[in-house]
Write a protein that holds these residues in place. Structure first.
Motif, mmCIF file in Angstrom:
data_model
loop_
_atom_site.group_PDB
_atom_site.id
_atom_site.type_symbol
_atom_site.label_atom_id
_atom_site.label_comp_id
_atom_site.label_asym_id
_atom_site.label_seq_id
_atom_site.Cartn_x
_atom_site.Cartn_y
_atom_site.Cartn_z
ATOM 1 N N PRO A 99 0.787 -0.678 -0.115
ATOM 2 C CA PRO A 99 0.002 -0.032 0.224
ATOM 3 C C PRO A 99 0.294 1.352 0.178
ATOM 4 C CG PRO A 99 -0.842 -1.194 1.739
ATOM 5 C CD PRO A 99 0.014 -2.151 0.886
ATOM 6 N N ASP A 100 0.685 2.339 -0.719
ATOM 7 C CA ASP A 100 1.583 3.870 0.119
ATOM 8 C C ASP A 100 1.181 4.000 0.700
ATOM 9 O OD1 ASP A 100 0.901 3.794 -3.674
ATOM 10 O OD2 ASP A 100 -0.740 4.912 -2.937
ATOM 11 N N ASN A 101 2.636 4.528 1.075
ATOM 12 C CA ASN A 101 3.096 4.907 2.154
ATOM 13 C C ASN A 101 3.009 4.170 3.311
ATOM 14 O OD1 ASN A 101 2.416 8.133 1.269
ATOM 15 N ND2 ASN A 101 0.279 7.683 1.298
ATOM 16 N N LEU A 102 2.932 3.025 3.360
ATOM 17 C CA LEU A 102 3.557 2.120 3.834
ATOM 18 C C LEU A 102 5.164 2.678 5.022
ATOM 19 C CD1 LEU A 102 2.788 -0.809 5.741
ATOM 20 C CD2 LEU A 102 3.530 -1.949 3.523
ATOM 21 N N HIS A 103 5.751 2.410 3.553
ATOM 22 C CA HIS A 103 7.427 2.534 4.379
ATOM 23 C C HIS A 103 7.458 4.225 5.820
ATOM 24 C CE1 HIS A 103 6.424 6.150 2.157
ATOM 25 N NE2 HIS A 103 7.974 7.517 2.399
ATOM 26 N N GLU A 104 6.090 4.482 5.250
ATOM 27 C CA GLU A 104 5.745 5.687 6.985
ATOM 28 C C GLU A 104 6.163 5.128 7.955
ATOM 29 O OE1 GLU A 104 3.369 8.463 5.801
ATOM 30 O OE2 GLU A 104 4.556 9.138 3.809
ATOM 31 N N ASP A 105 5.668 3.928 8.296
ATOM 32 C CA ASP A 105 4.677 3.403 9.666
ATOM 33 C C ASP A 105 6.798 2.570 9.737
ATOM 34 O OD1 ASP A 105 2.551 4.057 9.640
ATOM 35 O OD2 ASP A 105 1.825 1.937 7.676
#
Length: 329
Positions: A99-105
């Protein structure tokens, strides 16, 4: 609208990521990322994750806890591992695997002041003592050239390793540092690491004497004539590192033994690595009032990283340096 994800196996995902990094990263960086991600692949096998679509913020946090315990890692090492994982997950977003922006987790643990920064360096007085000895007793030898160039230019081992004979520009009194991965040598920062590095008349004379009298007449497997050559071709980076360890041991020039005589030079507690030599060189340049941007460009390191990892001046030394610019204000 929620994007539809495309199935991707962990091994294939890592393979695609590493191939993508080849466009903008040095070989050493790619090897480091490959080594870190092998633990992620191991974890996926253990957890039964055969499709990267299954990754969530919770699962990534579970990996963080597992990796810290599995490797008995300190905070600095955990941060390094997670930085690579975060870059990998960000790449997966671009190919519809997560999913988009998963790296922010993938949150990175904060470091305490001074944590993760190595403070070992070769002091200027010691460097001058070694170079004086080499100039007198081992003039224009391989390790004389290695120590002189690394200390006076502050360049990385990889940059010295990449130099060819033709990169010594006598007319401009400089060294041409070039990124040539297709011909067997690469720079840490790729094309962004390319630059011309000015050298003194004394260093240029040393290089010319090395080339005229002591350098073995050999080429590497790509048909290039390396500056640092052996009878079998280009000197290995490991050999350059060993030369630094050997000559920075006290017993190498004045007979004082640190108590580990007969062991590998790198095991000597008083010897230093090329990185410590580089840190000492950069700090010396700054202490001599060479402008920070000049040092940054010359040694191919950003001003921020230079301050955090290389400038070993004390608070008092920094104050006195600033005073020189403020006395008339």
């Amino acid at each position: 609208m929620t994007r539809e994800l495309e199935p991707l196996e962990p091994d294939r995902g890592v393979e695609l990521y590493l191939r993508q990094r080849q466009d903008d990263a040095a070989d050493s960086t790619i090897r480091a990322h490959k080594g870190r991600l092998k633990h992620f692949r191991r974890w996926c096998d253990q957890e039964g994750i055969d499709n990267l679509n299954q990754l969530t913020g919770r699962r990534l946090y579970d990996f963080r806890l597992w990796r810290k315990e599995d490797g008995d890692l300190n905070t600095t090492s955990v941060r390094t591992q997670l930085s690579t994982l975060r870059a990998f997950v960000k790449f997966l977003e671009t190919i519809d695997a997560v999913p988009d922006n998963l790296h922010e987790d993938v949150s990175l643990p904060a470091l305490k002041e001074g944590e993760g920064v190595r403070d070992v360096m070769l002091e200027a007085d010691r460097a001058k003592e070694i170079l004086s000895y080499l100039r007198r007793f081992e003039y224009a030898s391989a390790r004389h050239v290695i120590l002189d160039v690394l200390w006076r230019t502050g360049m990385r081992t990889g940059a010295l390793h990449s130099l060819d004979v033709k990169d010594v520009d006598a007319e401009k009194q400089a060294l041409h540092v070039r990124h040539r991965p297709e011909a067997g040598t690469s720079l840490k920062n790729g094309n962004r690491g390319e630059r011309m590095v000015a050298v003194s008349e004394q260093t240029l004379e040393l290089l010319q004497d090395w080339l005229s009298h002591n350098r073995p007449d050999s080429t590497d497997k790509h048909g290039r004539s390396p500056l640092m050559a052996t009878t079998s071709g280009r000197m290995a980076k490991g050999s350059i590192r060993k030369a630094v360890y050997r000559v920075t041991r006290p017993c190498a020039i004045n007979g004082e033994c640190c108590g580990k005589k007969g062991e590998f030079p790198s095991k000597c507690e008083a010897s230093v690595s090329p990185h410590a030599l580089r840190r000492g060189s950069i700090t010396y340049h700054l202490k001599e009032d060479v402008p920070k941007q000049v040092v940054s460009d010359r040694t191919n390191v950003s001003p921020d990283v230079l301050d955090e990892h290389y400038n070993e001046m004390t608070h008092e030394e920094k104050m006195e340096q600033r005073r020189g610019y403020l006395d008339n204000i």
